[in-house]
Design a protein around this motif. Structure first.
Motif, PDB file in Angstrom:
ATOM      1  N   VAL A  26       0.867  -1.179   0.000  1.00 44.55           N
ATOM      2  CA  VAL A  26       0.000   0.000   0.000  1.00 44.55           C
ATOM      3  C   VAL A  26       0.903   1.229   0.000  1.00 44.55           C
ATOM      4  O   VAL A  26       1.880   1.294   0.744  1.00 44.55           O
ATOM      5  CB  VAL A  26      -0.987   0.007   1.190  1.00 44.55           C
ATOM      6  N   HIS A  27       0.610   2.164  -0.906  1.00 39.67           N
ATOM      7  CA  HIS A  27       1.422   3.381  -0.998  1.00 39.67           C
ATOM      8  C   HIS A  27       0.656   4.575  -0.438  1.00 39.67           C
ATOM      9  O   HIS A  27      -0.491   4.822  -0.809  1.00 39.67           O
ATOM     10  CB  HIS A  27       1.797   3.653  -2.451  1.00 39.67           C
ATOM     11  N   VAL A  28       1.332   5.263   0.466  1.00 37.12           N
ATOM     12  CA  VAL A  28       0.772   6.493   1.008  1.00 37.12           C
ATOM     13  C   VAL A  28       1.815   7.591   0.840  1.00 37.12           C
ATOM     14  O   VAL A  28       2.997   7.376   1.112  1.00 37.12           O
ATOM     15  CB  VAL A  28       0.443   6.345   2.515  1.00 37.12           C
ATOM     16  N   CYS A  29       1.391   8.750   0.374  1.00 42.27           N
ATOM     17  CA  CYS A  29       2.295   9.900   0.365  1.00 42.27           C
ATOM     18  C   CYS A  29       1.455  11.136   0.651  1.00 42.27           C
ATOM     19  O   CYS A  29       0.238  11.046   0.817  1.00 42.27           O
ATOM     20  CB  CYS A  29       3.038  10.022  -0.955  1.00 42.27           C
ATOM     21  N   ARG A  30       2.124  12.257   0.739  1.00 42.84           N
ATOM     22  CA  ARG A  30       1.418  13.476   1.144  1.00 42.84           C
ATOM     23  C   ARG A  30       1.132  14.409  -0.027  1.00 42.84           C
ATOM     24  O   ARG A  30       0.927  15.602   0.155  1.00 42.84           O
ATOM     25  CB  ARG A  30       2.262  14.198   2.213  1.00 42.84           C
ATOM     26  N   PRO A  61      11.657   5.556  -5.113  1.00 44.19           N
ATOM     27  CA  PRO A  61      11.469   7.010  -4.939  1.00 44.19           C
ATOM     28  C   PRO A  61      10.267   7.242  -4.023  1.00 44.19           C
ATOM     29  O   PRO A  61       9.479   6.321  -3.781  1.00 44.19           O
ATOM     30  CB  PRO A  61      11.172   7.509  -6.351  1.00 44.19           C
ATOM     31  N   ASP A  62      10.091   8.458  -3.564  1.00 43.43           N
ATOM     32  CA  ASP A  62       8.967   8.783  -2.682  1.00 43.43           C
ATOM     33  C   ASP A  62       7.616   8.567  -3.352  1.00 43.43           C
ATOM     34  O   ASP A  62       6.628   8.253  -2.702  1.00 43.43           O
ATOM     35  CB  ASP A  62       9.040  10.258  -2.251  1.00 43.43           C
ATOM     36  N   CYS A  63       7.568   8.805  -4.642  1.00 38.23           N
ATOM     37  CA  CYS A  63       6.308   8.687  -5.376  1.00 38.23           C
ATOM     38  C   CYS A  63       6.666   8.535  -6.845  1.00 38.23           C
ATOM     39  O   CYS A  63       7.825   8.341  -7.193  1.00 38.23           O
ATOM     40  CB  CYS A  63       5.427   9.920  -5.129  1.00 38.23           C
ATOM     41  N   GLY A  64       5.670   8.635  -7.710  1.00 36.91           N
ATOM     42  CA  GLY A  64       5.944   8.559  -9.138  1.00 36.91           C
ATOM     43  C   GLY A  64       6.527   9.865  -9.668  1.00 36.91           C
ATOM     44  O   GLY A  64       6.617  10.860  -8.955  1.00 36.91           O
TER      45      GLY A  64
HETATM   46 ZN    ZN Z   1       2.597   9.004  -3.960  1.00 41.24          ZN
END
Ligand code: ZN
Length: 395
Positions: A262-266, A358-361
């Motif tokens: 599961v990916h969570v970012c801000r 990486p932190d996100c895409g």
């Molecule tokens: Zn993200």
């Protein structure tokens, strides 16, 4: 309940390098996407163009040393809106069009401005009739990817909570689904069929994107999110997080033979770090660890993700997909810096639990990619080099 950690793929190397999903789209691809959405070119024509973009994205990842590759999500308009083409009963709706249905229009416009969201460029999938599965959400993406790489593969899918919250909109959805809960039942069923089909076709890693959970926890009282405009008056975060856990487990329980993350970012729509949400994982972790998934794919390179000490209580409970580069900056993180960061995390996680990403895409929204392919490649290469250094040390 799903038995977490059942054998799926033989992960022979430590510190596998992977991506969160999206790759920066070239201008010619974005243009083709616009023409496809305007009905000027056929789906087949668009896919021929997108094939080239996928091949380039895969080549960049392979050259950089990525062990588990994605197709760059380049066929998608964004990481969740693409379901409109894959499901019946949904309508792709610009955030600017939703403004007509939002109760507090002025307030919502203010939120969009403050968050630096291009309301005319970002579109949401809205359920306008009973939804149904057609040919699968990402089966075509996986088939093409597997034809063109021998590496392990990752398919990102919008999580059941995000899909439920983003696609139910009062005034548009309530004829088919009086409540979001009723819609969520169909979404869970569709996702279950999808992940079984992806697994049977040989995908190694399925990642559910649930970025709106950060809005639930870190958003302010004004709290509307452009991804889930229907969260008009901010709900109790506890109820929302419980719902997210329940929907995730309903989606994955009983399905083995594939790794789930599961990916969570801000937030990853703007390069202005100050408009993106911030806060440590403390309030989220008690819920995330109750999800029957194998890996938490978390942004950690940005200081907005907060301190690592919050993992102390949850050491080794899940694998960690550790974000070690910021996709939104121009400077390239050094391999030595990445190694240092991993060592800080090794206080709480065993080496075999850590994946690097990486932190996100690099292109969450097609029309607002956060970096160039060249910079994205160099950042991935730095991760690959750091992984080599870590493998030598921890072999
Ligand atoms: Zn993200």
């Amino acid at each position: 309940m799903r038995k977490v950690g059942t054998p799926y793929m033989a992960q022979t190397t430590l510190f596998p390098v992977t991506v969160v999903g999206s790759w920066s789209r070239p201008a010619w691809l974005v243009q083709a996407l616009r023409r496809r959405q305007a009905g000027e070119i056929s789906k087949e024509e668009f896919n021929r163009i997108a094939d080239e973009a996928v091949l380039a994205a895969v080549k960049y990842q392979e050259d950089a040393g990525v062990d588990i590759v994605s197709d760059g999500e380049v066929r998608r308009d964004n990481f969740y809106s693409f379901v409109v083409e894959k499901l019946s009963g949904m309508k792709l709706t610009k955030v600017s069009e939703l403004l007509d249905y939002v109760k507090d229009r002025a307030g919502f416009e203010e939120v969009l401005r403050a968050l630096d969201v291009p309301a005319f460029a970002i579109k949401s999938p809205i359920a306008v009739e009973k939804i149904g599965r057609r040919d699968g959400l990402a089966l075509d993406e996986l088939d093409f990817l597997k034809q063109h790489t021998t590496r392990q593969t990752k398919i990102p899918l919008p999580g059941p909570y995000l899909l439920t919250r983003s696609s139910w909109f009062e005034g548009l959805s309530d004829k088919a689904y009086p409540t979001p809960e009723e819609l969520s039942e169909d979404i869970v069923q569709i996702l279950r069929e999808e992940i079984v089909a992806l697994r049977d076709r040989g995908v190694d890693f399925i990642q559910f994107d649930e970025p709106s959970l950060s809005q639930v926890v870190y958003g302010d009282e004004a709290g509307e999110t452009f991804m889930c405009a229907a969260l008009s008056s901010r709900k109790d975060p506890t109820d929302e997080l419980e719902l997210a856990v329940r929907l995730m487990n309903a989606t994955v329980d009983g399905i083995d033979g594939v790794k789930f993350g599961v990916h969570v970012c801000r937030g990853n729509w703007s390069r202005k770090e100050e408009v993106l949400l911030k806060g440590n994982y403390g309030p989220l972790l008690p819920y995330l660890v109750r999800m029957h998934i194998d890996q938490l794919v978390l942004e950690m390179a940005t200081p907005r993700a907060g301190e690592l000490d919050v993992f102390k209580e949850y050491a080794n409970e899940k694998e960690l997909g550790l974000g070690v580069v910021n996709p939104r900056t121009d400077e390239i993180e050094s391999p030595a810096m990445i190694v240092q960061r991993v060592k800080e995390v090794l206080k709480f996680f065993a080496p075999e639990k850590i994946y690097l990403n990486p932190d996100c895409g690099f292109g969450t929204f097609a029309e607002r990619c956060v970096n160039t392919p060249e910079t994205a490649y160099r950042k991935l290469k730095a991760i690959g080099e750091a992984a080599e250094m870590l493998r030598r040390e921890f072999a």
